[in-house]
Design an enzyme around this catalytic site. Sequence first.
Site: not given
Length: 283
Positions: A33, A37, A148, A188
């Site tokens: 997270l 998030h 999102g 990422r």
Amino acid sequence: MKIVTKIWEIRQEIQKATNKNNTVGFVPTMGYLHEGHLSLMRAAKAQNEIAVASIFVNPTQFAPNEDLEKYPRDLERDASLAQKAGVDLLFVPAVEEIYPNGFNTYIEVCGDITSKLCGKSRPGHFKGVTTVVSKLFNIVLPDKAYFGQKDAQQVAVIEQMLRDLNYDIETVVCPIVRESDGLALSSRNVYLSEQERKDALILSQSLLEAEKMIQSGNQYVHQIKDFIWENIRSAKSATIDYIEIVNTKTLEDIDTIKGDVLIAIAVKIGKTRLIDNLKMEVL
Ligand code: PAF
């Protein structure tokens, strides 16, 4: 915050929590997270009595050559962050809980909406997303689900699925959360080396410049695209996957910059594929 791993447990907990007409806000995630998030979780708690989140790295949305195995995971840290963001129930199922032996049913939104942009370079990805999201919705039965804006195509695909399959769930789309230098938050980003992290700024910088061009009256799709293309190519480690300018809701190509405009880009920085986008309403 209660952490549960079994479908029967989360159903039982939600049933207990909703017998007083409480509404449920749900945030599906793949964990690791970040502030993006957490902004969804805070919104879910602010707008509902019960905030439910899930952490499940969904194998069906990764192609065999993608990063399923190395996708970052840290449940202990995630649980502590989710709790602080106001999550009441955290659902963390194992792969076998969601895809037991013999599992053989998939949900697929068809057409351009899933076959272009990320769908073109990641065939099958959205079929995995809609299958797992549909299962999670059937398990959690939320009133509202939070996503999102960074995954703009995912939002469009899920909203199409909700309409087509008559789900009585409202989507709430929260803005992209960025680092102070503009990089869109992504789980990422941890893959980036120091130099790649610098190069990755070219995505948000190009979108910002494109926004300025549009604000100063440029309505030519090809000029804006060419500009972004040239700009991104200047970063050494960048390989462009796509730069598209489409209608935000339908993802159909547009001829002029007018109406609900989405500029969506996907770029590999070294080996890491990053996405970013800009949504504008142009009169
Ligand atoms: O956006 C994500 O993290 C995933 O695609 C989702 C919606 C949790 C489905 O696995």
